[in-house]
Motif scaffolding. Structure first.
Motif, PDB file in Angstrom:
ATOM      1  N   GLY A 145     113.481 -41.133   5.765  1.00 58.41           N
ATOM      2  CA  GLY A 145     112.646 -39.944   5.881  1.00 58.41           C
ATOM      3  C   GLY A 145     111.600 -39.946   4.783  1.00 58.41           C
ATOM      4  N   LYS A 146     110.338 -39.807   5.180  1.00 59.15           N
ATOM      5  CA  LYS A 146     109.254 -39.954   4.201  1.00 59.15           C
ATOM      6  C   LYS A 146     108.812 -38.594   3.671  1.00 59.15           C
ATOM      7  CE  LYS A 146     104.982 -42.543   3.540  1.00 59.15           C
ATOM      8  NZ  LYS A 146     105.459 -43.065   2.257  1.00 59.15           N
ATOM      9  N   ILE A 147     108.546 -38.574   2.390  1.00 54.57           N
ATOM     10  CA  ILE A 147     107.977 -37.373   1.768  1.00 54.57           C
ATOM     11  C   ILE A 147     106.562 -37.724   1.338  1.00 54.57           C
ATOM     12  CG2 ILE A 147     108.147 -35.785  -0.177  1.00 54.57           C
ATOM     13  CD1 ILE A 147     111.231 -36.312   0.005  1.00 54.57           C
ATOM     14  N   GLU A 148     105.636 -36.961   1.850  1.00 54.41           N
ATOM     15  CA  GLU A 148     104.233 -37.224   1.507  1.00 54.41           C
ATOM     16  C   GLU A 148     103.986 -36.742   0.083  1.00 54.41           C
ATOM     17  OE1 GLU A 148      99.801 -36.044   3.078  1.00 54.41           O
ATOM     18  OE2 GLU A 148     101.536 -35.517   4.302  1.00 54.41           O
ATOM     19  N   TRP A 157     102.733 -34.416  -6.716  1.00 49.36           N
ATOM     20  CA  TRP A 157     103.011 -33.296  -5.818  1.00 49.36           C
ATOM     21  C   TRP A 157     103.647 -33.809  -4.535  1.00 49.36           C
ATOM     22  CZ3 TRP A 157     101.362 -27.929  -5.691  1.00 49.36           C
ATOM     23  CH2 TRP A 157     100.824 -27.472  -6.913  1.00 49.36           C
ATOM     24  N   ALA A 158     104.589 -33.052  -4.032  1.00 51.27           N
ATOM     25  CA  ALA A 158     105.109 -33.295  -2.679  1.00 51.27           C
ATOM     26  C   ALA A 158     104.357 -32.346  -1.749  1.00 51.27           C
ATOM     27  CB  ALA A 158     106.603 -33.020  -2.626  1.00 51.27           C
ATOM     28  N   LEU A 159     103.867 -32.909  -0.653  1.00 50.77           N
ATOM     29  CA  LEU A 159     103.057 -32.083   0.265  1.00 50.77           C
ATOM     30  C   LEU A 159     103.799 -31.727   1.562  1.00 50.77           C
ATOM     31  CD1 LEU A 159      99.639 -33.908  -0.107  1.00 50.77           C
ATOM     32  CD2 LEU A 159     100.532 -31.971  -1.418  1.00 50.77           C
ATOM     33  N   GLY A 160     104.786 -32.538   1.916  1.00 48.67           N
ATOM     34  CA  GLY A 160     105.512 -32.279   3.162  1.00 48.67           C
ATOM     35  C   GLY A 160     106.484 -33.403   3.401  1.00 48.67           C
ATOM     36  N   ALA A 161     107.388 -33.174   4.334  1.00 47.01           N
ATOM     37  CA  ALA A 161     108.413 -34.185   4.615  1.00 47.01           C
ATOM     38  C   ALA A 161     108.526 -34.402   6.107  1.00 47.01           C
ATOM     39  CB  ALA A 161     109.761 -33.725   4.057  1.00 47.01           C
ATOM     40  N   ASP A 162     108.738 -35.667   6.466  1.00 45.08           N
ATOM     41  CA  ASP A 162     108.993 -36.028   7.857  1.00 45.08           C
ATOM     42  C   ASP A 162     110.382 -36.658   7.874  1.00 45.08           C
ATOM     43  OD1 ASP A 162     108.834 -36.550  10.500  1.00 45.08           O
ATOM     44  OD2 ASP A 162     107.349 -38.138  10.344  1.00 45.08           O
ATOM     45  N   LEU A 163     111.394 -35.810   7.950  1.00 39.08           N
ATOM     46  CA  LEU A 163     112.766 -36.297   7.791  1.00 39.08           C
ATOM     47  C   LEU A 163     113.413 -36.599   9.123  1.00 39.08           C
ATOM     48  CD1 LEU A 163     113.954 -33.856   5.012  1.00 39.08           C
ATOM     49  CD2 LEU A 163     112.870 -36.074   4.761  1.00 39.08           C
TER      50      LEU A 163
END
Ligand code: FES
Length: 163
Positions: A145-148, A157-163
């Motif tokens: 699962g990638k965290i942008e 900064w973390a901007l969003g996650a595609d888990l």
């Protein structure tokens, strides 16, 4: 009794309900319609659930100062919620990548192996690409699962996650 003779109970109770012969067919048709409706609703629900799982989740949030993570080292954090273990790796001077720490096979924790430049899952020897999280080998069925993440000055900064 021949087939044309009425059964005894019909002679004793000679009352015919209106549409008596159709009741069973109507009920059967109702069950068919209700069953099809339940299956259609289930399919719609399942499709919505699978779509929602892949939607970008998580609010933009500061993770750590870049200077606190040496090149080739990792930083553990939680994202997008406190129940989601995540890990950030500094791959270069100003290059970082972050992923869910859960292996996509059976959910074991993955570790960064700097000398192999990959994420490694010790449970069943699964391996993932350090930069992309793509599966390199082993049983995992899909990438990590990638965290942008984004660098804003010296802050990751973390901007969003595609888990
Ligand atoms: S849980 Fe990671 S490879 Fe099986």
């Amino acid at each position: 009794m021949t087939e044309t003779e009425e059964p005894v109970w019909k002679r004793d109770f000679p009352y015919q309900a209106v549409g008596e012969d159709e009741v069973t067919r109507r009920e059967f048709a109702r069950f068919l319609v209700a069953g099809a409706g339940v299956m259609a609703a289930g399919n719609v629900g399942f499709a919505a659930w699978t779509q929602l799982r892949t939607i970008n989740t998580g609010e933009p949030r500061e993770i750590i100062a870049l200077s606190e993570v040496p090149v080739g080292e990792t930083h553990l954090f939680r994202y997008p919620t406190e129940a989601d273990p995540a890990v950030l790796v500094r791959l270069g001077d100003r290059e970082v990548a972050a992923f869910s720490q859960k292996c996509t096979h059976l959910g074991c924790v993955v570790y960064f192996e700097a000398e192999e430049n990959r994420w490694h899952c010790p449970c069943h020897e699964g391996n993932f690409d350090a930069r992309t999280g793509e599966v390199l080998s082993g049983p995992p069925p899909r990438p990590l699962g990638k965290i942008e993440v984004e660098l804003r000055g010296d802050t990751v900064w973390a901007l969003g996650a595609d888990l």
